[in-house]
Design a protein around this motif. Structure first.
Motif, PDB file in Angstrom:
ATOM      1  N   SER A 108      58.714   8.246  23.954  1.00  0.00           N
ATOM      2  CA  SER A 108      58.759   6.817  23.623  1.00  0.00           C
ATOM      3  C   SER A 108      57.760   6.453  22.540  1.00  0.00           C
ATOM      4  CB  SER A 108      58.501   5.976  24.874  1.00  0.00           C
ATOM      5  OG  SER A 108      57.233   6.287  25.428  1.00  0.00           O
ATOM      6  N   SER A 109      56.869   7.379  22.182  1.00  0.00           N
ATOM      7  CA  SER A 109      55.920   7.120  21.094  1.00  0.00           C
ATOM      8  C   SER A 109      56.327   7.815  19.797  1.00  0.00           C
ATOM      9  CB  SER A 109      54.510   7.568  21.495  1.00  0.00           C
ATOM     10  OG  SER A 109      54.477   8.961  21.752  1.00  0.00           O
ATOM     11  N   THR A 110      57.508   8.433  19.764  1.00  0.00           N
ATOM     12  CA  THR A 110      58.029   9.038  18.540  1.00  0.00           C
ATOM     13  C   THR A 110      58.444   7.929  17.573  1.00  0.00           C
ATOM     14  OG1 THR A 110      58.818  10.988  19.721  1.00  0.00           O
ATOM     15  CG2 THR A 110      59.818  10.532  17.590  1.00  0.00           C
ATOM     16  N   THR A 111      58.094   8.079  16.316  1.00  0.00           N
ATOM     17  CA  THR A 111      58.464   7.080  15.309  1.00  0.00           C
ATOM     18  C   THR A 111      59.792   7.445  14.652  1.00  0.00           C
ATOM     19  OG1 THR A 111      57.078   8.223  13.683  1.00  0.00           O
ATOM     20  CG2 THR A 111      56.126   6.312  14.806  1.00  0.00           C
ATOM     21  N   PHE A 112      60.605   6.421  14.400  1.00  0.00           N
ATOM     22  CA  PHE A 112      61.924   6.554  13.791  1.00  0.00           C
ATOM     23  C   PHE A 112      62.059   5.527  12.670  1.00  0.00           C
ATOM     24  CE2 PHE A 112      62.536   8.154  18.011  1.00  0.00           C
ATOM     25  CZ  PHE A 112      63.658   8.972  18.033  1.00  0.00           C
ATOM     26  N   ASP A 113      62.932   5.789  11.718  1.00  0.00           N
ATOM     27  CA  ASP A 113      63.414   4.716  10.854  1.00  0.00           C
ATOM     28  C   ASP A 113      64.205   3.741  11.722  1.00  0.00           C
ATOM     29  OD1 ASP A 113      62.418   5.858   8.554  1.00  0.00           O
ATOM     30  OD2 ASP A 113      64.328   5.865   7.487  1.00  0.00           O
ATOM     31  N   ALA A 114      63.962   2.442  11.539  1.00  0.00           N
ATOM     32  CA  ALA A 114      64.673   1.425  12.317  1.00  0.00           C
ATOM     33  C   ALA A 114      65.842   0.821  11.558  1.00  0.00           C
ATOM     34  CB  ALA A 114      63.718   0.325  12.765  1.00  0.00           C
ATOM     35  N   ALA A 115      66.034   1.230  10.295  1.00  0.00           N
ATOM     36  CA  ALA A 115      67.155   0.734   9.496  1.00  0.00           C
ATOM     37  C   ALA A 115      67.172  -0.799   9.526  1.00  0.00           C
ATOM     38  CB  ALA A 115      68.464   1.351   9.970  1.00  0.00           C
ATOM     39  N   SER A 116      68.328  -1.402   9.824  1.00  0.00           N
ATOM     40  CA  SER A 116      68.445  -2.867   9.746  1.00  0.00           C
ATOM     41  C   SER A 116      67.771  -3.617  10.894  1.00  0.00           C
ATOM     42  CB  SER A 116      69.919  -3.271   9.676  1.00  0.00           C
ATOM     43  OG  SER A 116      70.436  -3.009   8.387  1.00  0.00           O
ATOM     44  N   VAL A 117      67.240  -2.905  11.879  1.00  0.00           N
ATOM     45  CA  VAL A 117      66.389  -3.580  12.856  1.00  0.00           C
ATOM     46  C   VAL A 117      65.087  -4.036  12.189  1.00  0.00           C
ATOM     47  CG1 VAL A 117      65.063  -3.198  14.999  1.00  0.00           C
ATOM     48  CG2 VAL A 117      67.468  -2.574  14.887  1.00  0.00           C
ATOM     49  N   SER A 118      64.892  -3.614  10.931  1.00  0.00           N
ATOM     50  CA  SER A 118      63.816  -4.188  10.114  1.00  0.00           C
ATOM     51  C   SER A 118      63.966  -5.699   9.990  1.00  0.00           C
ATOM     52  CB  SER A 118      63.845  -3.579   8.705  1.00  0.00           C
ATOM     53  OG  SER A 118      63.739  -2.175   8.721  1.00  0.00           O
ATOM     54  N   LYS A 119      65.208  -6.166   9.889  1.00  0.00           N
ATOM     55  CA  LYS A 119      65.452  -7.573   9.559  1.00  0.00           C
ATOM     56  C   LYS A 119      64.901  -8.555  10.594  1.00  0.00           C
ATOM     57  CE  LYS A 119      69.522  -6.649   6.655  1.00  0.00           C
ATOM     58  NZ  LYS A 119      69.614  -5.181   6.789  1.00  0.00           N
ATOM     59  N   ASN A 307      63.216   6.604   0.698  1.00  0.00           N
ATOM     60  CA  ASN A 307      62.482   5.341   0.639  1.00  0.00           C
ATOM     61  C   ASN A 307      63.455   4.184   0.448  1.00  0.00           C
ATOM     62  OD1 ASN A 307      59.657   5.743   0.845  1.00  0.00           O
ATOM     63  ND2 ASN A 307      59.626   6.683  -1.179  1.00  0.00           N
ATOM     64  N   TYR A 308      63.111   3.028   1.004  1.00  0.00           N
ATOM     65  CA  TYR A 308      63.887   1.801   0.805  1.00  0.00           C
ATOM     66  C   TYR A 308      62.942   0.743   0.251  1.00  0.00           C
ATOM     67  CZ  TYR A 308      67.523   4.122   3.425  1.00  0.00           C
ATOM     68  OH  TYR A 308      68.479   5.029   3.823  1.00  0.00           O
ATOM     69  N   ALA A 309      63.096   0.459  -1.042  1.00  0.00           N
ATOM     70  CA  ALA A 309      62.203  -0.507  -1.672  1.00  0.00           C
ATOM     71  C   ALA A 309      62.451  -1.921  -1.161  1.00  0.00           C
ATOM     72  CB  ALA A 309      62.374  -0.453  -3.196  1.00  0.00           C
ATOM     73  N   ASN A 310      63.650  -2.194  -0.661  1.00  0.00           N
ATOM     74  CA  ASN A 310      63.960  -3.464  -0.011  1.00  0.00           C
ATOM     75  C   ASN A 310      63.408  -3.390   1.410  1.00  0.00           C
ATOM     76  OD1 ASN A 310      65.102  -5.736   1.163  1.00  0.00           O
ATOM     77  ND2 ASN A 310      67.124  -5.430   0.254  1.00  0.00           N
ATOM     78  N   HIS A 311      62.097  -3.591   1.542  1.00  0.00           N
ATOM     79  CA  HIS A 311      61.409  -3.329   2.801  1.00  0.00           C
ATOM     80  C   HIS A 311      61.923  -4.179   3.946  1.00  0.00           C
ATOM     81  CE1 HIS A 311      58.438  -2.139  -0.347  1.00  0.00           C
ATOM     82  NE2 HIS A 311      58.350  -1.078   0.431  1.00  0.00           N
ATOM     83  N   ALA A 312      62.075  -5.473   3.720  1.00  0.00           N
ATOM     84  CA  ALA A 312      62.458  -6.383   4.799  1.00  0.00           C
ATOM     85  C   ALA A 312      63.822  -6.046   5.372  1.00  0.00           C
ATOM     86  CB  ALA A 312      62.448  -7.825   4.295  1.00  0.00           C
ATOM     87  N   ALA A 313      64.682  -5.465   4.556  1.00  0.00           N
ATOM     88  CA  ALA A 313      66.033  -5.144   5.002  1.00  0.00           C
ATOM     89  C   ALA A 313      66.122  -3.819   5.721  1.00  0.00           C
ATOM     90  CB  ALA A 313      66.996  -5.132   3.816  1.00  0.00           C
ATOM     91  N   ALA A 314      65.267  -2.832   5.350  1.00  0.00           N
ATOM     92  CA  ALA A 314      65.602  -1.481   5.795  1.00  0.00           C
ATOM     93  C   ALA A 314      64.455  -0.505   5.979  1.00  0.00           C
ATOM     94  CB  ALA A 314      66.598  -0.866   4.802  1.00  0.00           C
ATOM     95  N   SER A 315      63.198  -0.856   5.712  1.00  0.00           N
ATOM     96  CA  SER A 315      62.171   0.196   5.643  1.00  0.00           C
ATOM     97  C   SER A 315      61.290   0.326   6.880  1.00  0.00           C
ATOM     98  CB  SER A 315      61.264  -0.025   4.426  1.00  0.00           C
ATOM     99  OG  SER A 315      60.304  -1.029   4.688  1.00  0.00           O
ATOM    100  N   LEU A 316      61.520  -0.455   7.922  1.00  0.00           N
ATOM    101  CA  LEU A 316      60.647  -0.408   9.093  1.00  0.00           C
ATOM    102  C   LEU A 316      60.652   0.970   9.756  1.00  0.00           C
ATOM    103  CD1 LEU A 316      58.848  -1.960  11.188  1.00  0.00           C
ATOM    104  CD2 LEU A 316      60.967  -2.405  12.455  1.00  0.00           C
ATOM    105  N   VAL A 317      59.465   1.476  10.041  1.00  0.00           N
ATOM    106  CA  VAL A 317      59.284   2.653  10.890  1.00  0.00           C
ATOM    107  C   VAL A 317      58.565   2.182  12.146  1.00  0.00           C
ATOM    108  CG1 VAL A 317      58.057   4.859  11.145  1.00  0.00           C
ATOM    109  CG2 VAL A 317      59.281   4.345   9.042  1.00  0.00           C
ATOM    110  N   THR A 318      59.073   2.579  13.321  1.00  0.00           N
ATOM    111  CA  THR A 318      58.542   2.018  14.561  1.00  0.00           C
ATOM    112  C   THR A 318      58.868   2.931  15.732  1.00  0.00           C
ATOM    113  OG1 THR A 318      58.447  -0.017  15.892  1.00  0.00           O
ATOM    114  CG2 THR A 318      60.610   0.634  15.053  1.00  0.00           C
ATOM    115  N   THR A 319      58.475   2.516  16.921  1.00  0.00           N
ATOM    116  CA  THR A 319      58.776   3.225  18.166  1.00  0.00           C
ATOM    117  C   THR A 319      59.506   2.279  19.116  1.00  0.00           C
ATOM    118  OG1 THR A 319      56.745   2.560  19.328  1.00  0.00           O
ATOM    119  CG2 THR A 319      56.621   4.528  17.926  1.00  0.00           C
ATOM    120  N   THR A 320      60.142   2.849  20.131  1.00  0.00           N
ATOM    121  CA  THR A 320      60.801   1.992  21.120  1.00  0.00           C
ATOM    122  C   THR A 320      59.780   1.172  21.901  1.00  0.00           C
ATOM    123  OG1 THR A 320      60.887   3.935  22.583  1.00  0.00           O
ATOM    124  CG2 THR A 320      62.902   3.349  21.409  1.00  0.00           C
ATOM    125  N   GLU A 321      58.597   1.718  22.142  1.00  0.00           N
ATOM    126  CA  GLU A 321      57.571   0.941  22.848  1.00  0.00           C
ATOM    127  C   GLU A 321      57.161  -0.281  22.036  1.00  0.00           C
ATOM    128  OE1 GLU A 321      54.393   2.814  25.164  1.00  0.00           O
ATOM    129  OE2 GLU A 321      55.172   4.746  24.475  1.00  0.00           O
TER     130      GLU A 321
END
Length: 440
Positions: A108-119, A307-321
């Motif tokens: 649960s502490s593994t980091t993933f690209d969150a894709a559009s959950v960035s929004k 890389n996604y230069a449109n950060h707000a749309a697609a660049s979030l890296v996060t964990t499920t926690e």
């Protein structure tokens, strides 16, 4: 005796989907506990009926296990967190971060690209600026302010001409994908990719270059709006609106987009989340270095990082926690850990509960509406999802009963499209949620 009992236990152990039971039988280790005839004494049979065991062993009508279905659908890694009563209750990781590397287990502490959950996270940052009085949801001069800050003076007029109804575009409509703003590549093809990606190590475009489509940004991804899709007329999803959202946040936050969103993550306890760019491979980065980061996969094959230069749309890296902490704040009407992060009004707007949407038609398919960052369906679930480059991300919140779930996984295409509904239907069944609560 043992020879008679073990076959029966083997049958029971195979019924892991029955009421979620996992049956185990373990011989006593002590020789003193052995019967006179020398056979080991069996420990009592233990059936586990907890929530997660039932979910994990309830996929499809055949009650198959989550790991077997991941294998079938080529899902390389998956992290899942479930919130009950607005507290993290269940944390699970399955599979590996890198295909073919069995020691790179997902947690649960593994980091993933969150894709559009960035929004939704970027939307929360924008709404926080509104709460602080730095920008208005209905200010139609925001495009001009963005142009003045980021676009070279000789190009400002051309930039504003990219929007045929610029005077009707405001933050409310941008956040809800109801501003009529698309990337150039979506004009005439609404299903086209709406966010440009770049190989690691390449030079990323500035905000100004993205806004007008100058190299290294592609003109195919610059934001445009034509009279065929007027602001306020209807929902049309795309990443270009959130490029403008990012520019507005960067323009009106005193410390810029990156630092302002970092402050939001700090207040939510999201210590493993960032909108920052991928570094060069040689650069140490706590969010993406090999010890924690899951690589995107498609068909079990590792994808190259982007890389996604449109950060707000697609660049979030996060964990499920971390995502679970955000969802707890949503469930609690803007409060996290006793402190107010967003106003209750902003949370209602974020999740589609506000009637002031400034959108004539914000319907999305079957009984679902778009809020200012998240979607809401008629079962009371607030949700969003994302996909790119071998990643899938899903978040769900049910404020009425303090329940939430975050899922991050590596898999793509039809494989992921088949796996996700199996998992979500198992969750719906175990919790007794109505059909369509999580998947439609």
């Amino acid at each position: 005796m043992l020879s008679r009992v073990l076959p029966l236990l083997g049958v029971l152990a195979g019924l892991t989907g029955f009421a979620g039971a996992v049956v185990t039988a373990t011989p006593h280790a002590s020789n003193a506990a052995r019967p006179a005839h020398g056979e080991p004494r069996l420990a009592p049979v233990r059936a586990v009926f907890d929530t997660m065991s039932r979910i994990e062993n309830g996929l499809t009508s055949a009650n198959l296990s989550i790991t077997s279905r991941m294998s079938t659908h080529k899902i390389t890694g998956l992290s899942l967190v479930i919130v009950e009563n607005n507290a993290i209750k269940w944390k699970r990781g399955y599979g590996v971060r890198i295909a073919g590397s069995p020691t790179t287990r997902v947690s649960s502490s593994t980091t993933f690209d969150a894709a559009s959950v960035s929004k939704p996270l970027a939307a929360a940052a924008a709404l926080r600026l509104v709460d602080q009085g730095r920008v208005s949801l209905t200010d139609t001069k925001v495009l001009g302010a963005v142009a003045t800050r980021y676009v070279a003076a000789p190009r400002i007029a051309a930039f504003l001409n990219q929007f045929e109804n610029a005077g009707d575009i405001d933050l409310t409509r941008l956040l809800s994908h109801c501003a009529g703003v698309l990337s150039q590549t979506q004009v005439g093809n609404l299903r086209a990719t709406s966010a440009q990606s770049f190989p690691l190590g390449s030079t990323l475009p500035s905000m100004g270059q993205q806004l007008v489509g100058l190299s290294p940004a592609s003109s195919n991804f610059k934001p445009v709006q034509t009279s065929a899709l007027r602001p306020g007329s209807m929902f049309q999803y795309g990443g270009a609106s959130y490029l403008l959202v990012e520019a507005i946040i960067d323009r009106y936050a005193s410390n810029g987009f990156s630092a302002y969103t970092t402050d939001l993550f700090r207040d939510l306890g999201m210590s493993s989340s960032t909108f920052a760019d991928y570094p060069l491979i040689s650069t140490v980065d706590a969010f993406r270095k090999g010890s924690r980061f899951a690589r995107g996969h498609s068909g079990g094959v590792t994808r190259s990082q982007r890389n996604y230069a449109n950060h707000a749309a697609a660049s979030l890296v996060t964990t499920t926690e971390d995502l679970a902490r955000f969802l707890i704040m949503v469930n609690r009407n803007g409060i996290y850990n006793g402190s107010r992060v967003l106003s209750a009004a902003s949370v209602r707007a974020l999740t589609g509960q506000s009637t002031n949407s400034r959108c004539a038609n914000r319907s999305i398919g079957r009984r679902t509406v778009m809020g200012l960052g998240m979607r809401s369906n008629d079962t009371g679930t607030r949700f969003h999802r994302g996909t790119h480059n071998g990643y899938r991300a899903y978040i769900f919140a049910r404020p009425a009963n303090g329940w939430a779930m975050a899922v991050l996984m590596t898999g793509a295409g039809a494989d992921a499209d088949r796996f996700a509904p199996e998992l979500f239907r198992s969750v719906e069944s175990v919790y007794g949620f109505p059909n369509g609560t999580l998947i439609r």
